[in-house]
Design a protein around this motif. Structure first.
Motif, PDB file in Angstrom:
ATOM      1  N   PHE A   1       0.854  -1.194   0.000  1.00 45.81           N
ATOM      2  CA  PHE A   1       0.000   0.000   0.000  1.00 45.81           C
ATOM      3  C   PHE A   1       0.890   1.245   0.000  1.00 45.81           C
ATOM      4  O   PHE A   1       1.927   1.268   0.668  1.00 45.81           O
ATOM      5  N   GLU A   2       0.441   2.268  -0.733  1.00 46.08           N
ATOM      6  CA  GLU A   2       1.148   3.545  -0.739  1.00 46.08           C
ATOM      7  C   GLU A   2       0.192   4.655  -0.364  1.00 46.08           C
ATOM      8  O   GLU A   2      -0.996   4.601  -0.706  1.00 46.08           O
ATOM      9  N   VAL A   3       0.743   5.669   0.319  1.00 44.08           N
ATOM     10  CA  VAL A   3      -0.084   6.826   0.681  1.00 44.08           C
ATOM     11  C   VAL A   3      -0.447   7.578  -0.591  1.00 44.08           C
ATOM     12  O   VAL A   3       0.428   7.945  -1.367  1.00 44.08           O
ATOM     13  N   VAL A   4      -1.753   7.787  -0.810  1.00 48.16           N
ATOM     14  CA  VAL A   4      -2.186   8.532  -1.993  1.00 48.16           C
ATOM     15  C   VAL A   4      -2.834   9.859  -1.611  1.00 48.16           C
ATOM     16  O   VAL A   4      -3.063  10.714  -2.463  1.00 48.16           O
ATOM     17  N   GLU A   5      -3.132  10.047  -0.327  1.00 47.05           N
ATOM     18  CA  GLU A   5      -3.796  11.278   0.096  1.00 47.05           C
ATOM     19  C   GLU A   5      -3.633  11.444   1.600  1.00 47.05           C
ATOM     20  O   GLU A   5      -3.574  10.451   2.330  1.00 47.05           O
ATOM     21  N   ARG A   6      -3.550  12.694   2.055  1.00 48.48           N
ATOM     22  CA  ARG A   6      -3.583  12.990   3.485  1.00 48.48           C
ATOM     23  C   ARG A   6      -4.792  13.882   3.693  1.00 48.48           C
ATOM     24  O   ARG A   6      -4.982  14.856   2.968  1.00 48.48           O
ATOM     25  N   LYS A   7      -5.641  13.555   4.649  1.00 50.91           N
ATOM     26  CA  LYS A   7      -6.883  14.319   4.826  1.00 50.91           C
ATOM     27  C   LYS A   7      -7.243  14.401   6.295  1.00 50.91           C
ATOM     28  O   LYS A   7      -6.626  13.712   7.122  1.00 50.91           O
ATOM     29  N   ALA A   8      -8.228  15.229   6.590  1.00 48.82           N
ATOM     30  CA  ALA A   8      -8.753  15.271   7.957  1.00 48.82           C
ATOM     31  C   ALA A   8      -9.364  13.915   8.263  1.00 48.82           C
ATOM     32  O   ALA A   8     -10.072  13.340   7.421  1.00 48.82           O
ATOM     33  N   ALA A   9      -9.073  13.381   9.438  1.00 56.25           N
ATOM     34  CA  ALA A   9      -9.554  12.048   9.777  1.00 56.25           C
ATOM     35  C   ALA A   9     -11.076  12.020   9.835  1.00 56.25           C
ATOM     36  O   ALA A   9     -11.702  12.948  10.341  1.00 56.25           O
ATOM     37  N   SER A  10     -11.654  10.955   9.319  1.00 53.14           N
ATOM     38  CA  SER A  10     -13.097  10.777   9.444  1.00 53.14           C
ATOM     39  C   SER A  10     -13.367  10.014  10.735  1.00 53.14           C
ATOM     40  O   SER A  10     -12.500   9.929  11.607  1.00 53.14           O
TER      41      SER A  10
END
Ligand SMILES: CC(C)(COP(=O)(O)OP(=O)(O)OC[C@H]1O[C@@H](n2cnc3c(N)ncnc32)[C@H](O)[C@@H]1OP(=O)(O)O)[C@@H](O)C(=O)NCCC(=O)NCCS
Length: 165
Positions: free
Chosen positions: A138-147
């Motif tokens: 798996f690779e990080v594709v996005e960083r976002k506010a946690a749901s």
């Protein structure tokens, strides 16, 4: 020997307990004990987990030891576009590093044979899980506010591309 199989209603109490323990251990240091307990008690209530078993877009798996105890749990969900998310993967602390988590990941992938990729959301700071997922492609594709009600925290979306055999 540990057998990985589809979760049934009989597993609900044990899975609820496993999730409660795993969340407290994993997320209390990141989210704080109070938030972790509140979120876990709500999301992992037995009636919520039982309702998920009836949801055709969710597939839940457990790993059962020969003595009948539950060593691990995984749940994957498919959205309206057919994209599959590994929504939960939790193993008993005693199974850390044994390869059981990889076996459960493979069970989820086998049950969705033919999908082009699989994604997941992991809270930033859950370094062991992130290392596990990286190790498994798996690779990080996005960083976002946690749901999931974890306000003020960030999470990573990780995705693994699945080559056709
Ligand atoms: C995530 C989980 C399923 C992975 O299973 P596991 O058996 O612990 O995974 P592994 O031991 O195979 O891999 C973890 C890797 O992280 C490494 N690691 C451990 N602690 C770490 C840390 N604090 N920071 C970075 N890497 C770490 C380990 O060394 C290992 O890598 P290696 O095999 O190269 O040595 C399991 O830890 C778990 O149930 N965690 C709690 C629930 C959770 O966080 N689930 C995922 C979010 S939904």
């Amino acid at each position: 020997m540990t057998q990985i199989r589809a979760m049934t209603e009989q597993d609900v109490p044990a899975v609820s307990r496993l999730l409660g323990e795993s969340w407290r251990r994993t997320y209390s240091p990141i989210l704080g004990a109070e938030t972790t307990t509140r979120l876990s008690d709500d999301k992992h209530a037995p009636e919520r987990l039982a309702a998920e078993l009836a949801d055709d877009n969710k597939m839940s798996f457990v790993a059962e030891r020969t003595d009948g105890s539950i060593a691990g749990y995984a749940m994957a969900k498919m959205d309206a576009t057919g994209d599959v998310m590994l929504d939960r993967l939790h193993i008993d602390k005693r199974e850390f590093g044994t390869g059981l988590a990889a076996d459960m990941l493979h069970a989820v992938l086998a049950a969705h044979a033919g999908i082009p990729s699989i994604a997941l959301e992991v809270i930033e700071g859950n370094d062991r899980a992130i290392a596990f997922y990286r190790k498994h492609g798996f690779e990080v594709v996005e960083r976002k506010a946690a749901s999931h009600g974890a306000e003020g925290h960030s999470s990573f979306i990780m995705r693994r591309i699945l080559p056709r055999a």
